[in-house]
Design an enzyme around this catalytic site. Structure first.
Site, PDB file in Angstrom:
ATOM      1  N   HIS A 102       8.138  -9.190  -4.973  1.00 14.39           N
ATOM      2  CA  HIS A 102       8.754  -8.111  -4.216  1.00 14.39           C
ATOM      3  C   HIS A 102       9.621  -7.238  -5.129  1.00 14.39           C
ATOM      4  O   HIS A 102      10.139  -7.706  -6.153  1.00 14.39           O
ATOM      5  CB  HIS A 102       9.556  -8.677  -3.042  1.00 14.39           C
ATOM      6  CG  HIS A 102       8.673  -9.178  -1.939  1.00 14.39           C
ATOM      7  ND1 HIS A 102       9.138  -9.512  -0.686  1.00 14.39           N
ATOM      8  CD2 HIS A 102       7.321  -9.367  -1.903  1.00 14.39           C
ATOM      9  CE1 HIS A 102       8.121  -9.890   0.070  1.00 14.39           C
ATOM     10  NE2 HIS A 102       7.011  -9.827  -0.644  1.00 14.39           N
ATOM     11  N   GLU A 104      12.570  -6.125  -4.828  1.00  9.79           N
ATOM     12  CA  GLU A 104      13.956  -6.591  -4.998  1.00  9.79           C
ATOM     13  C   GLU A 104      14.023  -7.680  -6.070  1.00  9.79           C
ATOM     14  O   GLU A 104      14.905  -7.667  -6.936  1.00  9.79           O
ATOM     15  CB  GLU A 104      14.484  -7.150  -3.662  1.00  9.79           C
ATOM     16  CG  GLU A 104      14.522  -6.129  -2.521  1.00  9.79           C
ATOM     17  CD  GLU A 104      13.230  -6.060  -1.697  1.00  9.79           C
ATOM     18  OE1 GLU A 104      12.140  -6.321  -2.248  1.00  9.79           O
ATOM     19  OE2 GLU A 104      13.317  -5.735  -0.505  1.00  9.79           O
ATOM     20  N   CYS A 128      12.796  -8.477   3.114  1.00  8.96           N
ATOM     21  CA  CYS A 128      12.373  -9.650   3.896  1.00  8.96           C
ATOM     22  C   CYS A 128      13.433 -10.752   3.761  1.00  8.96           C
ATOM     23  O   CYS A 128      14.406 -10.596   3.009  1.00  8.96           O
ATOM     24  CB  CYS A 128      11.017 -10.147   3.397  1.00  8.96           C
ATOM     25  SG  CYS A 128      11.112 -10.903   1.764  1.00  8.96           S
ATOM     26  N   CYS A 131      13.942 -11.978   0.109  1.00 12.83           N
ATOM     27  CA  CYS A 131      14.738 -11.027  -0.690  1.00 12.83           C
ATOM     28  C   CYS A 131      16.188 -11.027  -0.212  1.00 12.83           C
ATOM     29  O   CYS A 131      17.111 -10.868  -1.016  1.00 12.83           O
ATOM     30  CB  CYS A 131      14.141  -9.625  -0.606  1.00 12.83           C
ATOM     31  SG  CYS A 131      12.556  -9.516  -1.453  1.00 12.83           S
TER      32      CYS A 131
HETATM   33  O1  5HU Z   1      11.051  -7.117   1.058  1.00 17.58           O
HETATM   34  C1  5HU Z   1       9.916  -6.687   0.708  1.00 17.58           C
HETATM   35  N1  5HU Z   1       9.748  -6.218  -0.560  1.00 17.58           N
HETATM   36  C2  5HU Z   1       8.522  -5.877  -1.057  1.00 17.58           C
HETATM   37  O2  5HU Z   1       8.397  -5.480  -2.217  1.00 17.58           O
HETATM   38  N2  5HU Z   1       7.432  -5.994  -0.213  1.00 17.58           N
HETATM   39  C3  5HU Z   1       6.094  -5.677  -0.726  1.00 17.58           C
HETATM   40  C4  5HU Z   1       5.148  -6.856  -0.748  1.00 17.58           C
HETATM   41  C5  5HU Z   1       3.818  -6.196  -0.524  1.00 17.58           C
HETATM   42  O3  5HU Z   1       3.285  -5.776  -1.784  1.00 17.58           O
HETATM   43  C6  5HU Z   1       4.150  -4.995   0.341  1.00 17.58           C
HETATM   44  C7  5HU Z   1       3.934  -5.236   1.821  1.00 17.58           C
HETATM   45  O4  5HU Z   1       2.599  -5.051   2.082  1.00 17.58           O
HETATM   46  P1  5HU Z   1       2.044  -4.755   3.558  1.00 17.58           P
HETATM   47  O5  5HU Z   1       2.896  -3.624   4.152  1.00 17.58           O
HETATM   48  O6  5HU Z   1       0.608  -4.329   3.335  1.00 17.58           O
HETATM   49  O7  5HU Z   1       2.181  -6.038   4.334  1.00 17.58           O
HETATM   50  O8  5HU Z   1       5.514  -4.722   0.157  1.00 17.58           O
HETATM   51  C8  5HU Z   1       7.579  -6.415   1.064  1.00 17.58           C
HETATM   52  C9  5HU Z   1       8.779  -6.743   1.561  1.00 17.58           C
HETATM   53  C10 5HU Z   1       8.912  -7.205   2.997  1.00 17.58           C
HETATM   54  O9  5HU Z   1       9.717  -6.386   3.757  1.00 17.58           O
HETATM   55 ZN    ZN Z   2      10.993  -9.401   0.086  1.00 12.23          ZN
END
Ligand code: 5HU
Ligand code: ZN
Length: 196
Positions: A102, A104, A128, A131
Protein backbone atom coordinates in the site's frame (compact mmCIF):
# COMPACT_ATOMS: atom_id res chain seq x y z
CA UNK A 1 20.41 40.96 -17.59
CA UNK A 2 18.84 40.16 -20.94
CA UNK A 3 15.28 40.50 -22.23
CA UNK A 4 12.84 43.21 -21.21
CA UNK A 5 13.55 46.20 -19.00
CA UNK A 6 11.82 45.90 -15.58
CA UNK A 7 12.98 49.15 -13.99
CA UNK A 8 10.24 51.45 -12.65
CA UNK A 9 11.95 54.44 -14.22
CA UNK A 10 11.77 53.74 -17.92
CA UNK A 11 8.91 51.42 -18.79
CA UNK A 12 8.72 50.96 -22.53
CA UNK A 13 4.94 50.60 -22.50
CA UNK A 14 1.98 49.97 -20.18
CA UNK A 15 2.55 46.24 -20.20
CA UNK A 16 6.09 46.75 -18.96
CA UNK A 17 4.89 49.12 -16.23
CA UNK A 18 2.31 46.62 -14.93
CA UNK A 19 4.87 43.85 -15.00
CA UNK A 20 7.47 45.98 -13.24
CA UNK A 21 5.02 46.82 -10.44
CA UNK A 22 3.87 43.25 -9.93
CA UNK A 23 7.45 42.02 -9.96
CA UNK A 24 8.15 44.03 -6.81
CA UNK A 25 5.48 42.31 -4.76
CA UNK A 26 5.04 38.76 -3.58
CA UNK A 27 3.03 36.43 -5.86
CA UNK A 28 -0.47 36.03 -4.44
CA UNK A 29 -1.56 32.89 -6.29
CA UNK A 30 1.20 30.67 -4.95
CA UNK A 31 0.37 27.09 -4.05
CA UNK A 32 -0.60 26.78 -0.39
CA UNK A 33 0.82 24.02 1.78
CA UNK A 34 -2.21 21.66 1.91
CA UNK A 35 -2.76 21.82 -1.87
CA UNK A 36 0.94 21.37 -2.42
CA UNK A 37 1.20 18.26 -0.22
CA UNK A 38 -1.92 16.65 -1.65
CA UNK A 39 -0.72 17.45 -5.17
CA UNK A 40 2.53 15.62 -4.34
CA UNK A 41 0.44 12.61 -3.22
CA UNK A 42 -1.64 12.78 -6.42
CA UNK A 43 1.44 13.07 -8.61
CA UNK A 44 3.12 10.21 -6.77
CA UNK A 45 0.05 8.02 -7.35
CA UNK A 46 0.69 8.40 -11.05
CA UNK A 47 3.69 6.08 -10.62
CA UNK A 48 1.38 3.20 -9.70
CA UNK A 49 0.96 0.30 -12.13
CA UNK A 50 -2.38 -0.69 -10.59
CA UNK A 51 -4.85 -0.49 -13.50
CA UNK A 52 -7.81 0.13 -11.19
CA UNK A 53 -6.77 2.32 -8.26
CA UNK A 54 -3.65 4.45 -8.02
CA UNK A 55 -2.91 5.66 -4.48
CA UNK A 56 -0.37 8.23 -3.30
CA UNK A 57 0.77 9.14 0.22
CA UNK A 58 2.89 12.04 1.45
CA UNK A 59 4.16 12.29 5.04
CA UNK A 60 4.85 15.83 6.27
CA UNK A 61 6.53 16.88 9.50
CA UNK A 62 5.42 19.76 11.77
CA UNK A 63 7.88 22.05 9.96
CA UNK A 64 6.07 21.39 6.67
CA UNK A 65 8.91 19.29 5.33
CA UNK A 66 8.09 16.19 3.31
CA UNK A 67 9.70 13.20 4.98
CA UNK A 68 8.27 10.33 2.96
CA UNK A 69 6.26 9.59 -0.16
CA UNK A 70 4.90 6.36 -1.61
CA UNK A 71 2.46 4.78 -4.01
CA UNK A 72 0.88 1.35 -4.26
CA UNK A 73 3.03 -1.17 -6.04
CA UNK A 74 4.45 -4.66 -6.00
CA UNK A 75 7.31 -5.45 -3.61
CA UNK A 76 10.85 -4.75 -4.78
CA UNK A 77 12.09 -7.65 -6.88
CA UNK A 78 8.59 -8.76 -7.93
CA UNK A 79 8.18 -7.89 -11.59
CA UNK A 80 5.21 -5.65 -12.36
CA UNK A 81 4.87 -7.61 -15.59
CA UNK A 82 4.65 -10.98 -13.90
CA UNK A 83 2.53 -10.17 -10.85
CA UNK A 84 -1.28 -10.31 -11.14
CA UNK A 85 -3.10 -6.97 -11.21
CA UNK A 86 -6.67 -8.29 -11.25
CA UNK A 87 -9.25 -7.86 -8.48
CA UNK A 88 -10.87 -11.26 -8.80
CA UNK A 89 -9.77 -14.76 -9.76
CA UNK A 90 -10.90 -18.27 -8.86
CA UNK A 91 -7.90 -18.39 -6.57
CA UNK A 92 -7.26 -15.26 -4.45
CA UNK A 93 -3.56 -15.91 -4.88
CA UNK A 94 -4.01 -14.92 -8.51
CA UNK A 95 -5.26 -11.40 -7.59
CA UNK A 96 -3.17 -8.36 -6.66
CA UNK A 97 -4.40 -8.18 -3.07
CA UNK A 98 -2.03 -10.56 -1.26
CA UNK A 99 1.01 -8.92 -2.86
CA UNK A 100 0.59 -5.20 -3.45
CA UNK A 101 2.30 -2.83 -0.99
CA UNK A 102 0.00 0.00 0.00
CA UNK A 103 1.03 3.59 -0.66
CA UNK A 104 1.19 4.38 3.07
CA UNK A 105 3.50 1.42 3.76
CA UNK A 106 5.83 2.59 0.99
CA UNK A 107 5.77 6.16 2.30
CA UNK A 108 6.91 4.87 5.71
CA UNK A 109 9.67 2.66 4.40
CA UNK A 110 10.86 5.46 2.10
CA UNK A 111 11.06 7.99 4.95
CA UNK A 112 14.18 10.13 5.08
CA UNK A 113 13.91 11.05 8.78
CA UNK A 114 14.66 9.06 11.91
CA UNK A 115 11.00 8.97 12.85
CA UNK A 116 7.67 10.44 11.81
CA UNK A 117 6.25 11.26 15.26
CA UNK A 118 3.82 14.19 15.19
CA UNK A 119 3.66 14.16 11.40
CA UNK A 120 0.57 14.24 9.21
CA UNK A 121 -0.08 12.07 6.20
CA UNK A 122 -1.79 13.20 2.99
CA UNK A 123 -3.42 10.30 1.16
CA UNK A 124 -5.47 10.11 -2.01
CA UNK A 125 -7.54 7.23 -0.59
CA UNK A 126 -8.71 6.63 2.97
CA UNK A 127 -6.28 4.17 4.62
CA UNK A 128 -7.26 0.58 5.31
CA UNK A 129 -7.01 -0.96 8.78
CA UNK A 130 -3.51 -2.32 8.14
CA UNK A 131 -2.26 1.11 7.10
CA UNK A 132 -4.12 2.62 10.07
CA UNK A 133 -2.07 0.38 12.37
CA UNK A 134 1.14 1.58 10.74
CA UNK A 135 0.00 5.20 11.03
CA UNK A 136 -0.76 4.76 14.73
CA UNK A 137 2.42 2.90 15.59
CA UNK A 138 4.55 5.45 13.74
CA UNK A 139 3.11 8.34 15.78
CA UNK A 140 1.30 10.14 12.93
CA UNK A 141 -1.22 12.59 14.40
CA UNK A 142 -3.37 13.58 11.43
CA UNK A 143 -4.67 11.97 8.24
CA UNK A 144 -5.87 14.11 5.32
CA UNK A 145 -7.62 12.14 2.57
CA UNK A 146 -9.36 12.77 -0.75
CA UNK A 147 -11.42 9.70 -1.60
CA UNK A 148 -13.42 7.65 0.86
CA UNK A 149 -14.81 5.37 -1.83
CA UNK A 150 -14.36 2.28 0.36
CA UNK A 151 -16.25 3.72 3.34
CA UNK A 152 -18.62 0.73 3.35
CA UNK A 153 -15.82 -1.80 3.68
CA UNK A 154 -14.87 -3.25 7.03
CA UNK A 155 -11.19 -2.36 6.42
CA UNK A 156 -12.08 1.33 6.40
CA UNK A 157 -14.62 1.07 9.23
CA UNK A 158 -11.97 -0.62 11.37
CA UNK A 159 -9.44 2.05 10.41
CA UNK A 160 -11.83 4.81 11.56
CA UNK A 161 -12.49 2.95 14.80
CA UNK A 162 -8.74 2.72 15.41
CA UNK A 163 -8.22 6.41 14.63
CA UNK A 164 -11.09 7.40 16.95
CA UNK A 165 -9.67 5.29 19.77
CA UNK A 166 -6.20 6.73 19.39
CA UNK A 167 -7.19 10.36 18.84
CA UNK A 168 -5.84 10.58 15.31
CA UNK A 169 -7.82 13.11 13.32
CA UNK A 170 -8.94 12.36 9.77
CA UNK A 171 -10.09 15.19 7.57
CA UNK A 172 -11.49 15.24 4.08
CA UNK A 173 -9.26 17.38 1.93
CA UNK A 174 -10.79 20.64 0.72
CA UNK A 175 -8.63 22.09 -2.01
CA UNK A 176 -8.21 25.82 -2.45
CA UNK A 177 -7.91 25.28 -6.19
CA UNK A 178 -10.20 23.06 -8.23
CA UNK A 179 -7.37 21.84 -10.39
CA UNK A 180 -3.66 22.11 -10.76
CA UNK A 181 -2.15 21.57 -14.20
CA UNK A 182 1.38 20.43 -14.87
CA UNK A 183 2.15 21.96 -18.25
CA UNK A 184 5.69 21.11 -19.27
CA UNK A 185 5.19 22.87 -22.58
CA UNK A 186 4.57 26.27 -20.95
CA UNK A 187 8.03 26.20 -19.33
CA UNK A 188 9.41 26.79 -22.81
CA UNK A 189 7.11 29.69 -23.57
CA UNK A 190 8.11 33.37 -23.64
CA UNK A 191 6.01 34.08 -20.52
CA UNK A 192 8.61 32.37 -18.38
CA UNK A 193 11.34 34.56 -19.80
CA UNK A 194 9.82 37.97 -19.27
CA UNK A 195 12.08 38.78 -16.31
CA UNK A 196 15.28 37.25 -17.63
O1 5HU B 1 -5.03 1.93 2.24
C1 5HU B 1 -4.90 1.61 1.03
N1 5HU B 1 -3.75 1.94 0.38
C2 5HU B 1 -3.46 1.50 -0.88
O2 5HU B 1 -2.40 1.79 -1.43
N2 5HU B 1 -4.41 0.71 -1.51
C3 5HU B 1 -4.12 0.18 -2.85
C4 5HU B 1 -4.04 -1.33 -2.91
C5 5HU B 1 -4.53 -1.61 -4.30
O3 5HU B 1 -3.42 -1.54 -5.21
C6 5HU B 1 -5.52 -0.49 -4.58
C7 5HU B 1 -6.96 -0.88 -4.33
O4 5HU B 1 -7.41 -1.55 -5.44
P1 5HU B 1 -8.97 -1.72 -5.76
O5 5HU B 1 -9.62 -0.33 -5.64
O6 5HU B 1 -9.00 -2.23 -7.19
O7 5HU B 1 -9.52 -2.69 -4.76
O8 5HU B 1 -5.21 0.55 -3.70
C8 5HU B 1 -5.58 0.40 -0.91
C9 5HU B 1 -5.87 0.84 0.33
C10 5HU B 1 -7.19 0.49 0.98
O9 5HU B 1 -7.96 1.59 1.28
ZN1 ZN C 1 -3.74 0.12 3.34
Amino acid sequence: MSGKQISNFSPADDGDRVRSETACRKREDYLEWPDYFMAVAVLTAQRSKDPNTQVGACIVNPENKIVGIGYNGMPIGCSDDLMPWGKTAPNELDTKYPYVCHAELNAFVNKNSADVKGCRIYVTLFPCNECAKLIIQAGIKEVVFVSDKNHDKSEVKAAKRLFDLTGITYTKFTPKRRQLVVDFESLNSDNQKQFD
